[in-house]
Write a protein that holds these residues in place. Sequence first.
Motif, PDB file in Angstrom:
ATOM      1  N   THR A  50      -1.818   8.376   0.518  1.00  8.22           N
ATOM      2  CA  THR A  50      -2.185   6.963   0.436  1.00  8.22           C
ATOM      3  C   THR A  50      -3.666   6.810   0.140  1.00  8.22           C
ATOM      4  O   THR A  50      -4.062   5.967  -0.673  1.00  8.22           O
ATOM      5  CB  THR A  50      -1.824   6.243   1.743  1.00  8.22           C
ATOM      6  N   VAL A  51      -4.503   7.611   0.790  1.00  6.95           N
ATOM      7  CA  VAL A  51      -5.942   7.566   0.506  1.00  6.95           C
ATOM      8  C   VAL A  51      -6.191   7.870  -0.965  1.00  6.95           C
ATOM      9  O   VAL A  51      -6.949   7.166  -1.641  1.00  6.95           O
ATOM     10  CB  VAL A  51      -6.714   8.564   1.402  1.00  6.95           C
ATOM     11  N   ARG A  52      -5.560   8.915  -1.477  1.00  4.63           N
ATOM     12  CA  ARG A  52      -5.741   9.278  -2.885  1.00  4.63           C
ATOM     13  C   ARG A  52      -5.353   8.112  -3.796  1.00  4.63           C
ATOM     14  O   ARG A  52      -6.095   7.760  -4.722  1.00  4.63           O
ATOM     15  CB  ARG A  52      -4.901  10.504  -3.237  1.00  4.63           C
ATOM     16  N   ALA A  53      -4.193   7.533  -3.533  1.00  4.27           N
ATOM     17  CA  ALA A  53      -3.703   6.461  -4.403  1.00  4.27           C
ATOM     18  C   ALA A  53      -4.586   5.218  -4.319  1.00  4.27           C
ATOM     19  O   ALA A  53      -4.857   4.557  -5.334  1.00  4.27           O
ATOM     20  CB  ALA A  53      -2.263   6.115  -4.041  1.00  4.27           C
ATOM     21  N   LEU A  54      -5.075   4.886  -3.129  1.00  4.58           N
ATOM     22  CA  LEU A  54      -5.933   3.712  -2.975  1.00  4.58           C
ATOM     23  C   LEU A  54      -7.270   3.911  -3.685  1.00  4.58           C
ATOM     24  O   LEU A  54      -7.801   2.975  -4.295  1.00  4.58           O
ATOM     25  CB  LEU A  54      -6.167   3.410  -1.497  1.00  4.58           C
ATOM     26  N   VAL A  55      -7.814   5.113  -3.605  1.00  3.67           N
ATOM     27  CA  VAL A  55      -9.078   5.371  -4.290  1.00  3.67           C
ATOM     28  C   VAL A  55      -8.901   5.281  -5.807  1.00  3.67           C
ATOM     29  O   VAL A  55      -9.735   4.697  -6.515  1.00  3.67           O
ATOM     30  CB  VAL A  55      -9.643   6.748  -3.884  1.00  3.67           C
ATOM     31  N   ARG A  60     -11.868  -8.646   5.810  1.00  2.00           N
ATOM     32  CA  ARG A  60     -11.240  -8.249   7.074  1.00  2.00           C
ATOM     33  C   ARG A  60      -9.964  -7.447   6.819  1.00  2.00           C
ATOM     34  O   ARG A  60      -9.717  -6.433   7.490  1.00  2.00           O
ATOM     35  CB  ARG A  60     -10.932  -9.491   7.913  1.00  2.00           C
ATOM     36  N   ARG A  61      -9.183  -7.886   5.862  1.00  2.00           N
ATOM     37  CA  ARG A  61      -7.944  -7.178   5.541  1.00  2.00           C
ATOM     38  C   ARG A  61      -8.243  -5.776   5.018  1.00  2.00           C
ATOM     39  O   ARG A  61      -7.544  -4.810   5.358  1.00  2.00           O
ATOM     40  CB  ARG A  61      -7.166  -7.983   4.502  1.00  2.00           C
ATOM     41  N   PHE A  62      -9.276  -5.669   4.203  1.00  2.00           N
ATOM     42  CA  PHE A  62      -9.678  -4.389   3.621  1.00  2.00           C
ATOM     43  C   PHE A  62     -10.082  -3.409   4.720  1.00  2.00           C
ATOM     44  O   PHE A  62      -9.638  -2.252   4.741  1.00  2.00           O
ATOM     45  CB  PHE A  62     -10.841  -4.632   2.663  1.00  2.00           C
ATOM     46  N   GLU A  63     -10.924  -3.863   5.659  1.00  2.00           N
ATOM     47  CA  GLU A  63     -11.367  -2.982   6.742  1.00  2.00           C
ATOM     48  C   GLU A  63     -10.204  -2.565   7.632  1.00  2.00           C
ATOM     49  O   GLU A  63     -10.086  -1.394   8.001  1.00  2.00           O
ATOM     50  CB  GLU A  63     -12.443  -3.671   7.582  1.00  2.00           C
ATOM     51  N   GLU A  64      -9.340  -3.505   7.950  1.00  2.00           N
ATOM     52  CA  GLU A  64      -8.187  -3.178   8.801  1.00  2.00           C
ATOM     53  C   GLU A  64      -7.280  -2.160   8.122  1.00  2.00           C
ATOM     54  O   GLU A  64      -6.786  -1.225   8.762  1.00  2.00           O
ATOM     55  CB  GLU A  64      -7.402  -4.445   9.125  1.00  2.00           C
ATOM     56  N   MET A  65      -7.056  -2.321   6.825  1.00  2.00           N
ATOM     57  CA  MET A  65      -6.210  -1.389   6.086  1.00  2.00           C
ATOM     58  C   MET A  65      -6.768   0.033   6.163  1.00  2.00           C
ATOM     59  O   MET A  65      -6.043   0.990   6.459  1.00  2.00           O
ATOM     60  CB  MET A  65      -6.108  -1.826   4.621  1.00  2.00           C
ATOM     61  N   TRP A  66      -8.059   0.176   5.892  1.00  4.90           N
ATOM     62  CA  TRP A  66      -8.654   1.509   5.872  1.00  4.90           C
ATOM     63  C   TRP A  66      -8.736   2.134   7.256  1.00  4.90           C
ATOM     64  O   TRP A  66      -8.452   3.327   7.432  1.00  4.90           O
ATOM     65  CB  TRP A  66     -10.036   1.460   5.221  1.00  4.90           C
ATOM     66  N   LEU A  72      -5.298   3.272   8.264  1.00  2.00           N
ATOM     67  CA  LEU A  72      -4.890   4.429   7.471  1.00  2.00           C
ATOM     68  C   LEU A  72      -5.598   5.697   7.935  1.00  2.00           C
ATOM     69  O   LEU A  72      -4.974   6.761   8.081  1.00  2.00           O
ATOM     70  CB  LEU A  72      -5.185   4.169   5.999  1.00  2.00           C
ATOM     71  N   LEU A  73      -6.889   5.608   8.183  1.00  3.37           N
ATOM     72  CA  LEU A  73      -7.644   6.786   8.617  1.00  3.37           C
ATOM     73  C   LEU A  73      -7.206   7.254  10.002  1.00  3.37           C
ATOM     74  O   LEU A  73      -7.102   8.460  10.262  1.00  3.37           O
ATOM     75  CB  LEU A  73      -9.140   6.476   8.601  1.00  3.37           C
ATOM     76  N   GLU A  74      -6.935   6.321  10.884  1.00  3.60           N
ATOM     77  CA  GLU A  74      -6.439   6.689  12.210  1.00  3.60           C
ATOM     78  C   GLU A  74      -5.061   7.338  12.104  1.00  3.60           C
ATOM     79  O   GLU A  74      -4.748   8.291  12.833  1.00  3.60           O
ATOM     80  CB  GLU A  74      -6.394   5.451  13.101  1.00  3.60           C
ATOM     81  N   ARG A  75      -4.235   6.847  11.189  1.00  3.66           N
ATOM     82  CA  ARG A  75      -2.921   7.473  10.977  1.00  3.66           C
ATOM     83  C   ARG A  75      -3.077   8.891  10.445  1.00  3.66           C
ATOM     84  O   ARG A  75      -2.326   9.798  10.826  1.00  3.66           O
ATOM     85  CB  ARG A  75      -2.089   6.629   9.998  1.00  3.66           C
ATOM     86  N   GLY A  76      -4.075   9.088   9.583  1.00  3.48           N
ATOM     87  CA  GLY A  76      -4.316  10.419   9.050  1.00  3.48           C
ATOM     88  C   GLY A  76      -4.697  11.414  10.127  1.00  3.48           C
ATOM     89  O   GLY A  76      -4.302  12.586  10.074  1.00  3.48           O
ATOM     90  N   VAL A  77      -5.442  10.959  11.129  1.00  2.00           N
ATOM     91  CA  VAL A  77      -5.791  11.834  12.247  1.00  2.00           C
ATOM     92  C   VAL A  77      -4.532  12.186  13.041  1.00  2.00           C
ATOM     93  O   VAL A  77      -4.310  13.350  13.397  1.00  2.00           O
ATOM     94  CB  VAL A  77      -6.849  11.163  13.151  1.00  2.00           C
ATOM     95  N   LYS A  78      -3.695  11.190  13.302  1.00  2.00           N
ATOM     96  CA  LYS A  78      -2.461  11.432  14.049  1.00  2.00           C
ATOM     97  C   LYS A  78      -1.525  12.379  13.300  1.00  2.00           C
ATOM     98  O   LYS A  78      -0.813  13.181  13.912  1.00  2.00           O
ATOM     99  CB  LYS A  78      -1.750  10.108  14.333  1.00  2.00           C
ATOM    100  N   GLU A  79      -1.538  12.293  11.973  1.00  3.57           N
ATOM    101  CA  GLU A  79      -0.689  13.173  11.171  1.00  3.57           C
ATOM    102  C   GLU A  79      -1.276  14.576  11.038  1.00  3.57           C
ATOM    103  O   GLU A  79      -0.626  15.471  10.491  1.00  3.57           O
ATOM    104  CB  GLU A  79      -0.487  12.573   9.771  1.00  3.57           C
ATOM    105  N   GLY A  80      -2.498  14.755  11.516  1.00  7.71           N
ATOM    106  CA  GLY A  80      -3.138  16.059  11.401  1.00  7.71           C
ATOM    107  C   GLY A  80      -3.770  16.314  10.052  1.00  7.71           C
ATOM    108  O   GLY A  80      -4.158  17.447   9.751  1.00  7.71           O
ATOM    109  N   ALA A  81      -3.878  15.276   9.235  1.00 10.12           N
ATOM    110  CA  ALA A  81      -4.447  15.441   7.896  1.00 10.12           C
ATOM    111  C   ALA A  81      -5.963  15.342   7.904  1.00 10.12           C
ATOM    112  O   ALA A  81      -6.634  15.989   7.094  1.00 10.12           O
ATOM    113  CB  ALA A  81      -3.873  14.393   6.958  1.00 10.12           C
ATOM    114  N   PHE A  82      -6.533  14.518   8.817  1.00 15.07           N
ATOM    115  CA  PHE A  82      -7.970  14.279   8.833  1.00 15.07           C
ATOM    116  C   PHE A  82      -8.581  14.749  10.148  1.00 15.07           C
ATOM    117  O   PHE A  82      -7.913  14.777  11.189  1.00 15.07           O
ATOM    118  CB  PHE A  82      -8.275  12.791   8.635  1.00 15.07           C
TER     119      PHE A  82
END
Length: 207
Positions: A93-98, A136-142, A145-155
Amino acid sequence: MSPRRRDAEGTAAARVQRRAELLATAAQVFAEQGYNATTVRKVADAAGILGGSLYYHFDSKESMADEILSTFLHDMWSAYDRVLDADLDARGTVRALVVESFRSIDRHRSAVVIYQNESRHLAAQPRFGYLADSHRRFEEMWRTLLERGVKEGAFRPDLDPTLIYRFLRDTVWVAANWYQRGGRLSAEQIAEQYLAMVLEGIQASDP
């Protein structure tokens, strides 16, 4: 189709095309000279028309800026929503959003510069309240997503999501100040090189 109807449709299409050309000119002038310093006359001069002729298409410079910014944000969020609906993992998702961010810069470079330079004070006007909502929506989205990446073990868990978010936001969107459409690298190629630098820094050692 009757000749009269054909002529009417041709005139309408030409008017739409001319309106788009004037908006592109206005966006460039706003980006280069600043919103407050730009007058309707300056936009008209840049477009090669009389100031009064511009009012045939727009009632004020506010309406031009509104259409420029709202069109850019609608296009950006439509692309983002397609990514978010694709059910990718956090890294994908990070890749696609960038990638979509750099594509937005490619399509709306002047609008992005206006958004960066002017959105804070424009957002104080009721007409431009959607700018603050988008931020606000932009910050919440990121952050989500970044917190989810930590939970998934990706970040990496030792990095602060807020700092990562701000780094990604600023280093991606500042590209509007130097990006030139049709340059040596495409938007996608720039995104890939950016991601190669960033993801190695935030990814977990064994994602």
